[in-house]
Design an enzyme around this catalytic site. Structure first.
Site, PDB file in Angstrom:
ATOM      1  N   SER A   1      -4.634 -19.495  13.901  1.00  0.00           N
ATOM      2  CA  SER A   1      -4.205 -18.271  13.939  1.00  0.00           C
ATOM      3  C   SER A   1      -2.620 -18.309  14.334  1.00  0.00           C
ATOM      4  O   SER A   1      -1.845 -18.648  13.365  1.00  0.00           O
ATOM      5  CB  SER A   1      -4.903 -17.357  15.009  1.00  0.00           C
TER       6      SER A   1
ATOM      7  N   ASP B   1       7.449 -24.068   5.838  1.00  0.00           N
ATOM      8  CA  ASP B   1       7.650 -23.827   4.306  1.00  0.00           C
ATOM      9  C   ASP B   1       9.189 -23.921   4.255  1.00  0.00           C
ATOM     10  O   ASP B   1      10.004 -23.971   3.463  1.00  0.00           O
ATOM     11  CB  ASP B   1       7.085 -22.542   4.265  1.00  0.00           C
TER      12      ASP B   1
ATOM     13  N   LYS C   1      -7.697 -20.038  10.413  1.00  0.00           N
ATOM     14  CA  LYS C   1      -7.723 -18.738  10.525  1.00  0.00           C
ATOM     15  C   LYS C   1      -6.648 -18.022  10.261  1.00  0.00           C
ATOM     16  O   LYS C   1      -5.695 -17.731  10.930  1.00  0.00           O
ATOM     17  CB  LYS C   1      -7.999 -18.555  12.081  1.00  0.00           C
TER      18      LYS C   1
END
Length: 496
Positions: free
Chosen positions: A300, A311, A325
């Site tokens: 999460s 990224d 999740k």
């Protein structure tokens, strides 16, 4: 009485339609009207059943409990993370979010009617007693867990500080259940712990609660004072076995290491409700290199941070694949009746990746050396292993070109389990030592093996694809503002 009960149901639904009407487009098509009529027909069916149970059950039932059970069943049928909280459970959740509560220190979820341990919280009775990730709690103080909701099971594990509770645990690889007696304690979650490791700053984030960002900035400030700037090689951010927490805190923690760019986007059923969270100028580490440690227990909010830094190539990820999740739960208060925890959106990393039921693959896959007595017990199946989990957003879009059978077969395969084992002795922590070596430029055999070919192809595909989060999304730069009647959380696992 029959008319009265139906009038009450109609009033509740009418109020719900009024609220939804302020947030959605008016439904004017014939199909929408037909669907509405069918909905009321189903509500009539519910009213019939309710009246039958109330009038003919062998004992006089508690009508409030009947309604609460119906609501709870409705929400739990949606996905593993949507649930109903009564007034007490809602108060307990608010206390937990603030970072201090009473209990055992377990992060759990529900699986096949049993309470499954996601991870024990550091420095709590559960961790000291040897409770492990993947353990199934089958009984609490001699009472079977089967048939209880997750909130009811949580309530039984909580109690007065100093009182004892006995857990019967079913553990993989062990024929007989294990009984552990634990003494309840005040669980004060120190969400960030830090340590000077010679020329590297080590930051361990155990959970994302309302104190996390402030604790993190204080920890970094202290480490910058303790380690001279010309000697500081960088920072290790350890979110292994961190089950997540508050979305806003995940955004703030990511922002702390970024100068610009998108952090995460959330997309729900209606495109106009999508949001994009952007970083603001200011890197609290002053641009020092960062290594993030993740594993099968990183879920999460942890995955939001790891995905954003990966990224943007701001950090190198080491460890094993994360939990997967990738959904956001909104806490919707219901006055004196508690609150709903409802899954309202999926989140996407800056490159447009949905990690729901897939997880985040590290840049360097490094497995810990598992002790013989724990081999086969260290892996977590993750989100993909939970019954009724949401599909990955990208898989859902692929349904337009894939037949249903192929899609379901693909989803059934899912990713394999990911190890969540972390040695208690730092000297034996292969992942941590690899991170330290990477920052110091020391050759390490474990760092030779990069990501698998499949992961490289996936990253290339993500790079070639225009991030969907860059279009049709509302930018939200003030990440600390919150709706007055809703509280978003990227995690639904209550702690005990």
């Amino acid at each position: 009485m029959r008319k009265l009960s139906l009038i009450m149901v109609g009033a509740v639904i009418g109020a719900g339609v009024a609220i939804v009407g302020t947030q959605s487009r008016l439904l004017t098509s014939t199909s929408a009207v037909a669907a509405s009529v069918d909905t009321y027909r189903q509500l009539t069916f519910f009213g019939d059943v309710f009246d039958k149970v109330r009038g003919d059950y062998v004992e006089s039932p508690d009508e409030r409990k009947l309604v609460e059970a119906a609501v709870s069943g409705m929400l739990s049928s949606l996905d593993p993370h949507s649930s109903y909280m009564d007034a007490k459970s809602y108060r307990d959740m608010q206390v937990q979010t603030r970072g201090s509560f009473g209990g055992l220190g377990l992060e759990v979820t529900m699986e096949d009617g049993l309470v499954k341990v996601v991870s024990p919280i550091d420095e709590t009775p559960a961790a000291r007693a040897g409770v492990l990730a993947n353990d199934l709690i089958v009984a609490i103080d001699g009472e079977q867990v089967q048939g209880l909701t997750i909130n009811q099971a949580v309530e039984k594990m909580r109690g007065a500080v100093g009182s004892e509770v006995t857990l019967k645990i079913q553990r993989t690889g062990r024929a007989e259940p294990l009984e552990l007696k634990l003494k309840r304690d005040v669980i004060r979650i120190r969400s960030v712990r830090f340590e000077k490791k010679d020329d590297v700053g080590y930051l361990r984030i155990t959970q994302f609660n309302e104190q996390t960002f402030d604790n993190l900035t204080n920890a970094v400030e202290q480490l910058l004072k303790e380690i001279p700037a010309d000697k500081l090689k960088g920072f290790v951010v350890d979110v292994r076995n961190n089950p997540g927490g508050v979305l806003d805190q995940a955004v703030l923690v990511s922002d702390a290491f970024l100068e610009r760019g998108e952090i995460v986007s959330t997309r729900g059923r209606n495109i106009e409700e999508a949001q994009r969270f952007n970083a603001r100028a200011g890197d609290i580490t002053k641009g020092k290199p960062i290594v993030v440690l993740i594993n099968g227990g990183s879920a999460s909010a942890s995955e939001i941070v790891a995905g954003a830094l990966q990224d943007h190539k701001r950090a190198t990820l080491i460890g094993t694949r994360s939990f997967g999740k990738g959904s956001v739960q909104t806490i919707i208060p219901l006055g004196q009746n508690g609150a709903l925890r409802l899954t309202t959106a999926r989140y996407y990393t800056p490159s447009g990746r949905s990690i729901q039921a897939k997880g985040i693959d590290p840049d360097f896959i490094i497995e810990e050396i598992i002790p013989d007595d724990l081999k086969g017990k260290d892996e977590i199946q993750g989100e993909a292993g939970l019954r009724g989990h949401l599909r990955n957003g990208e898989d859902k879009e692929a349904e337009a070109t894939e037949n249903t059978a192929a899609t379901e077969d693909k989803e059934e395969q899912g990713p394999k389990g990911s190890s969540a084992y972390v040695p208690s002795d730092p000297e034996k922590d292969t992942q941590l030592n690899a991170a330290l070596d990477l920052l110091r430029g020391i050759p390490n055999p474990a760092l030779v093996k990069k990501t698998t070919e499949a992961q490289v192809e996936e990253k290339q595909a993500s790079a070639d694809k225009k991030p969907e989060s860059a279009a049709g999304v509302t930018e939200k730069k003030d990440t600390e503002s919150k709706p007055s009647d809703k509280d978003k959380s990227s995690d639904d696992k209550p702690a005990r």
